[in-house]
Design a protein around this motif. Sequence first.
Motif, PDB file in Angstrom:
ATOM      1  N   ASN A   1     -56.017  -7.247  -8.518  1.00  0.00           N
ATOM      2  CA  ASN A   1     -54.988  -7.852  -7.668  1.00  0.00           C
ATOM      3  C   ASN A   1     -54.057  -8.721  -8.500  1.00  0.00           C
ATOM      4  OD1 ASN A   1     -56.218  -6.669  -5.422  1.00  0.00           O
ATOM      5  ND2 ASN A   1     -57.609  -8.422  -5.157  1.00  0.00           N
TER       6      ASN A   1
ATOM      7  N   GLU B   1     -56.545  -2.687  -1.439  1.00  0.00           N
ATOM      8  CA  GLU B   1     -56.701  -3.243  -2.790  1.00  0.00           C
ATOM      9  C   GLU B   1     -56.723  -2.106  -3.810  1.00  0.00           C
ATOM     10  OE1 GLU B   1     -59.188  -6.523  -3.436  1.00  0.00           O
ATOM     11  OE2 GLU B   1     -59.319  -7.092  -1.352  1.00  0.00           O
TER      12      GLU B   1
ATOM     13  N   ARG C   1     -66.761 -15.989   2.481  1.00  0.00           N
ATOM     14  CA  ARG C   1     -67.802 -14.982   2.710  1.00  0.00           C
ATOM     15  C   ARG C   1     -69.183 -15.591   2.884  1.00  0.00           C
ATOM     16  NH1 ARG C   1     -66.684 -10.808  -1.538  1.00  0.00           N
ATOM     17  NH2 ARG C   1     -64.924 -10.301  -0.216  1.00  0.00           N
ATOM     18  N   GLU C   2     -69.491 -16.529   2.029  1.00  0.00           N
ATOM     19  CA  GLU C   2     -70.881 -17.037   2.011  1.00  0.00           C
ATOM     20  C   GLU C   2     -71.234 -17.790   3.290  1.00  0.00           C
ATOM     21  OE1 GLU C   2     -68.598 -19.779  -0.787  1.00  0.00           O
ATOM     22  OE2 GLU C   2     -68.296 -17.999   0.363  1.00  0.00           O
TER      23      GLU C   2
ATOM     24  N   SER D   1     -61.261 -21.988  -5.599  1.00  0.00           N
ATOM     25  CA  SER D   1     -62.091 -21.936  -6.805  1.00  0.00           C
ATOM     26  C   SER D   1     -62.264 -23.330  -7.411  1.00  0.00           C
ATOM     27  CB  SER D   1     -61.462 -21.004  -7.837  1.00  0.00           C
ATOM     28  OG  SER D   1     -60.774 -21.732  -8.824  1.00  0.00           O
TER      29      SER D   1
ATOM     30  N   THR E   1     -56.745 -13.688   0.424  1.00  0.00           N
ATOM     31  CA  THR E   1     -58.018 -13.920  -0.268  1.00  0.00           C
ATOM     32  C   THR E   1     -59.034 -14.668   0.583  1.00  0.00           C
ATOM     33  OG1 THR E   1     -57.354 -16.047  -1.231  1.00  0.00           O
ATOM     34  CG2 THR E   1     -56.824 -14.075  -2.505  1.00  0.00           C
ATOM     35  N   LYS E   2     -58.700 -15.034   1.806  1.00  0.00           N
ATOM     36  CA  LYS E   2     -59.587 -15.964   2.521  1.00  0.00           C
ATOM     37  C   LYS E   2     -60.951 -15.368   2.841  1.00  0.00           C
ATOM     38  CE  LYS E   2     -57.797 -15.433   7.234  1.00  0.00           C
ATOM     39  NZ  LYS E   2     -56.977 -16.062   8.280  1.00  0.00           N
ATOM     40  N   GLU E   3     -61.018 -14.078   3.054  1.00  0.00           N
ATOM     41  CA  GLU E   3     -62.319 -13.432   3.281  1.00  0.00           C
ATOM     42  C   GLU E   3     -63.268 -13.722   2.127  1.00  0.00           C
ATOM     43  OE1 GLU E   3     -62.409  -9.182   3.710  1.00  0.00           O
ATOM     44  OE2 GLU E   3     -61.045  -9.376   5.422  1.00  0.00           O
ATOM     45  N   GLN E   4     -62.727 -13.543   0.918  1.00  0.00           N
ATOM     46  CA  GLN E   4     -63.516 -13.740  -0.288  1.00  0.00           C
ATOM     47  C   GLN E   4     -64.044 -15.171  -0.412  1.00  0.00           C
ATOM     48  OE1 GLN E   4     -60.971 -13.040  -3.667  1.00  0.00           O
ATOM     49  NE2 GLN E   4     -62.211 -14.347  -5.005  1.00  0.00           N
ATOM     50  N   TRP E   5     -63.191 -16.151  -0.094  1.00  0.00           N
ATOM     51  CA  TRP E   5     -63.600 -17.545  -0.266  1.00  0.00           C
ATOM     52  C   TRP E   5     -64.497 -18.020   0.852  1.00  0.00           C
ATOM     53  CZ3 TRP E   5     -63.195 -19.059  -4.950  1.00  0.00           C
ATOM     54  CH2 TRP E   5     -62.170 -18.536  -5.744  1.00  0.00           C
TER      55      TRP E   5
END
Lengths: 245, 245
Positions: free
Chosen positions: A96, A189, A244-245, B218, A238-242
């Motif tokens: 990306n 992506e 996720r946990e 991050s 990108t919010k899904e990625q940040w």
Amino acid sequence: MAMKIQRYKHDAEVSYTLGATLTFELIKCASGRITRVFVSPEARDEGGIHELIEKCRQLRIPIIESEKAFNILSPKGNCFVIAEFRKEAGTIRQGNHLVFVNPSDAGNLGTILRTATGFGLTDIAIIRPAVDFYDPRVIRATMGAAFHVNVEYFDSIETYRERFPDNRLYAFMLQASRPLPEVVQSKEEPFSLVFGNEATGLPDIYAELCSAVIIKHSRDIDSLNLPMAAGIAMYEFTKEQWNRE
Amino acid sequence: MAMKIQRYKHDAEVSYTLGATLTFELIKCASGRITRVFVSPEARDEGGIHELIEKCRQLRIPIIESEKAFNILSPKGNCFVIAEFRKEAGTIRQGNHLVFVNPSDAGNLGTILRTATGFGLTDIAIIRPAVDFYDPRVIRATMGAAFHVNVEYFDSIETYRERFPDNRLYAFMLQASRPLPEVVQSKEEPFSLVFGNEATGLPDIYAELCSAVIIKHSRDIDSLNLPMAAGIAMYEFTKEQWNRE
């Protein structure tokens, strides 16, 4: 053989970190690129300058105590440490990307690179003509993030697209009709988020080259400013990625 | 009886728009508050200055051609029109709000107000001590949005809460655990989005007073900058409204 100290120039081989925080970040991320560190005779231990000097000694980085460097490189003062470091032509990786077409403002680019680091979008293409990433004003405005990103310049969007034919391009433009929240739901992506110049935006042709996206807002402003539009887009993509946990 | 021209002071009754675009926006939104307009003898018709002078004549606003005003109010130059206008203490209405606790940077506040206007969040509470909304640097950084917002100062968050007991407070803080995308899904209205000082953020006590929210990013940056965090929050809390049609 002392190298001359000169005001920063676009075609110089070195650039400068104006300030202790930036210099710490450079030492942490890329100490091998530092050629020398200037320390003002007026420096006290604000910002941990003694610690910084100690680190430089350990890394065998030359330390020069001199007022002259500060008069040349930071005439407005308010800065007691400057590192001189080798510039490197960046190379972006597959994945990306952010793509900035003709960005012109140093402070804006710095803010953008800081936000991009925050959202993990650290491969950044810049289409010329554009502000110089290594301008010390850009480096300073990143607040250290400059040393976490790969920035590569391209002569045209075509050159960029030839290198990354698989990237899906999303162009942020006021003329677009598809709103960001809708586009994000079906995003593909690797993606490239494409933004235009601060004053003029993206040329109309980008609506054909890319999927055009709009961040809708009231008519009481002409547009969001560039770092804001880019930051909101980065957050959404990108919010899904940040989270996720 | 000519009034003296003085550098802007916090306790003055008037403030200034430095530049033609800002002055146009003031004429459009609040011409009745303009006390006089200064035009530089060096002004050419860039930015439509003739049109602006014509409008002032129609509105019977005094026009003063003088270099002196520019030397005092805009010593760095690059500005050919300045309007002097009466400050008004703002009063925010019932509804959704932004709340800024001790914001200190003029440029940041201006950028925030521009973005807030873009997302229709035009009732803004500021908790003292804080930068002065009427500082010409704030007005300039809003790029005209200053004349679309209601800004009211409060001495403490308690005073604010007493006036608006029904507002649900969301405090943006790095110590929070609930991420923005999750919080937004169950948001309650009227809401207040609460942000702290640029350097120090919100005191821990806000986690008890409010629903604490985090915009995850991050660890390579300490935090998003204040306008960016506020802009992303405004976008998330209002995007349904802007993308409804």
